[in-house]
Scaffold this motif. Structure first.
Motif, mmCIF file in Angstrom:
data_model
loop_
_atom_site.group_PDB
_atom_site.id
_atom_site.type_symbol
_atom_site.label_atom_id
_atom_site.label_comp_id
_atom_site.label_asym_id
_atom_site.label_seq_id
_atom_site.Cartn_x
_atom_site.Cartn_y
_atom_site.Cartn_z
ATOM 1 N N GLN A 251 0.853 -1.231 0.122
ATOM 2 C CA GLN A 251 0.003 -0.205 -0.083
ATOM 3 C C GLN A 251 0.758 1.385 -0.109
ATOM 4 O O GLN A 251 0.647 2.121 -0.824
ATOM 5 N N GLU A 252 1.911 1.334 0.740
ATOM 6 C CA GLU A 252 2.801 2.367 0.797
ATOM 7 C C GLU A 252 3.505 2.686 -0.474
ATOM 8 O O GLU A 252 3.622 3.627 -0.883
ATOM 9 N N MET A 253 3.884 1.601 -1.090
ATOM 10 C CA MET A 253 4.608 1.646 -2.490
ATOM 11 C C MET A 253 3.662 2.133 -3.447
ATOM 12 O O MET A 253 4.017 2.881 -4.385
ATOM 13 N N THR A 254 2.503 1.735 -3.336
ATOM 14 C CA THR A 254 1.406 2.341 -4.290
ATOM 15 C C THR A 254 1.345 3.809 -4.118
ATOM 16 O O THR A 254 1.257 4.702 -5.137
ATOM 17 N N ALA A 255 1.144 4.214 -2.747
ATOM 18 C CA ALA A 255 0.917 5.619 -2.670
ATOM 19 C C ALA A 255 2.258 6.502 -3.037
ATOM 20 O O ALA A 255 2.099 7.749 -3.669
ATOM 21 N N TYR A 256 3.543 5.624 -2.815
ATOM 22 C CA TYR A 256 4.696 6.576 -3.313
ATOM 23 C C TYR A 256 4.703 6.676 -4.740
ATOM 24 O O TYR A 256 5.306 7.826 -5.167
ATOM 25 N N ARG A 257 4.346 5.600 -5.601
ATOM 26 C CA ARG A 257 4.426 5.938 -7.133
ATOM 27 C C ARG A 257 3.292 6.937 -7.302
ATOM 28 O O ARG A 257 3.578 7.727 -8.272
ATOM 29 N N LYS A 258 2.106 6.906 -6.962
ATOM 30 C CA LYS A 258 1.082 7.760 -7.283
ATOM 31 C C LYS A 258 1.257 9.246 -6.746
ATOM 32 O O LYS A 258 0.979 10.155 -7.333
#
Length: 407
Positions: A251-258
């Protein structure tokens, strides 16, 4: 040593001393001094390397060569030049270094083959090491007279540097946008472990174009994937704007990319069933702080193509849509993987000009992978990767405009 040669070498000492006394600008004085030394010993290249405050890197601050090599940095711990800072006497290699010797690939870093070399340490009056003078490629080989001259001149230069001081790298005083420390990446291949990245330390700054060069398989794409949140590191740390993203959850990685990263791909990766504007609007809808899609499309010169589908546009137009799509996300860092590889020269210059304007006008940061060394001339810094490690970092004091690149 013959009387004629002795007089020439003595004259060199006087000339260097006089130059250092008269020239108040340290880098200019060093450049003149190393040119005198190169001409006196009749070798191809002369370099002055200075060590960073933390002792981890050495950077070329003065150069006597037909190509300007100033700004190139190498890790101290993995180089003969770095080793030489710890010694007390000059060191001569009369032949090319074996491939397994540190800095044997310096020809790749400096862009010149090294047949023989002389390295003389620079130390403070109290014996603390801070740099090296390197002389490269003398047809007859370096001899005892060359060693004595270099020993005398390094003492003179060291005293002058201690008196004047020097700013080695102004960027070291800047606060990094992104920090990588000790980054490794390993893949399991049967019973063997393949190490792709081997301890990467790198700072990326706001409002710069950073170009990554390296042979296929050296690890540059893996590095970009880790920076972009497309892959995870095996060990090490990654901090962006002071926040730790070293080992994020899914979830944190998705938010990082987004929220932080914009991507520009070689193959464009546009959604074929959406027109240009819809491709941008889709990204805007899933972004935390998006910019206006139509404004960004107009910014890259494609406002009139808003209703066109990818198959109705040229490769250059599709790539410009891809750039606009990256901008819509309003990222702090834009990653570009071979963005001009599929384009002709004229279209490539158009795309690179847009990237340049994004950095200069919108204060964005672009990290770009390319196989084209000419493109590196427009970068603020050039990172060369070899065998999963940073082989060199070069600062371009005067980057070229994209419109001035020729290949």
């Amino acid at each position: 040593m013959t009387d004629k040669l002795s007089k020439r070498y003595t004259q060199a000492i006087w000339d260097v001393t006089e130059t250092l006394q008269e020239e108040t600008q340290t880098e200019s004085a060093l450049a003149s001094a190393i040119e005198i030394l190169r001409n006196t010993v009749a070798c191809e290249t002369g370099l002055v390397w200075l060590q960073s405050d933390d002792g981890k890197t050495l950077t070329v601050v003065a150069c006597a060569h037909h190509t300007d090599l100033t700004g190139i940095s190498i890790p101290s711990s993995r180089s003969v030049v770095g080793h030489q800072t710890e010694t007390d006497t000059p060191l001569v290699f009369q032949h090319a270094l074996p491939e397994d010797t540190p800095l044997a690939g310096a020809g790749d870093v400096l862009g010149i083959p090294i047949s023989n070399q002389l390295l003389a340490p620079l130390k403070t009056p109290w014996g603390l090491p801070f740099g090296v003078i390197q002389l490269i490629n003398k047809d007859s080989g370096f001899d005892a007279a060359d060693i004595q001259l270099s020993r005398n001149l390094t003492s003179i230069i060291a005293l002058d540097l201690d008196d004047k001081g020097i700013i080695l790298n102004p960027q070291e005083k800047r606060k990094p946008l992104l920090e990588l420390r000790g980054v490794t990446k390993e893949f399991q291949n049967g019973e063997e472990v393949h190490q792709v990245l081997r301890g990467i330390d790198l700072d990326i700054y706001q409002n710069e174009i950073l170009v990554i060069l390296g042979e296929s398989g050296c690890g540059k794409t893996t590095l970009m994937n880790i920076v972009g949140g497309m892959d995870t590191m095996t060990s090490g740390s990654l901090r962006l704007e002071g926040k730790d993203f070293s080992h994020p959850t899914a979830q944190e990685m998705t938010a990082y990319r987004k929220d932080y990263i914009g991507f520009i791909f070689q193959s464009y990766n546009l959604m074929p069933n959406l027109n240009a504007l819809e491709n941008l609007e889709f990204i805007a809808e899933i972004s935390a702080n998006p910019l206006d899609p139509m404004t960004m499309l107009t910014k890259v010169g494609l406002g009139e193509k808003a209703r066109s589908f990818p198959f109705q546009m040229s490769g250059g137009q599709q790539q410009r849509v891809s750039i606009a799509r990256a901008l819509v996300r309003n990222p702090v860092l834009i990653l570009a993987d071979e963005p001009t590889a599929a384009l002709d020269y004229e279209t490539s210059i158009e795309v690179l000009t847009i990237l340049e304007e994004i950095v200069r006008e919108n204060r964005k940061t672009v990290m770009m992978i390319t196989h084209n060394p000419e493109i590196a001339k427009m970068a603020d810094r050039v990172i060369r990767i070899r065998s999963g490690q940073i082989a060199s970092i070069r600062i371009n004091a005067h980057p070229l405009s994209a419109k001035d690149l020729i290949w």
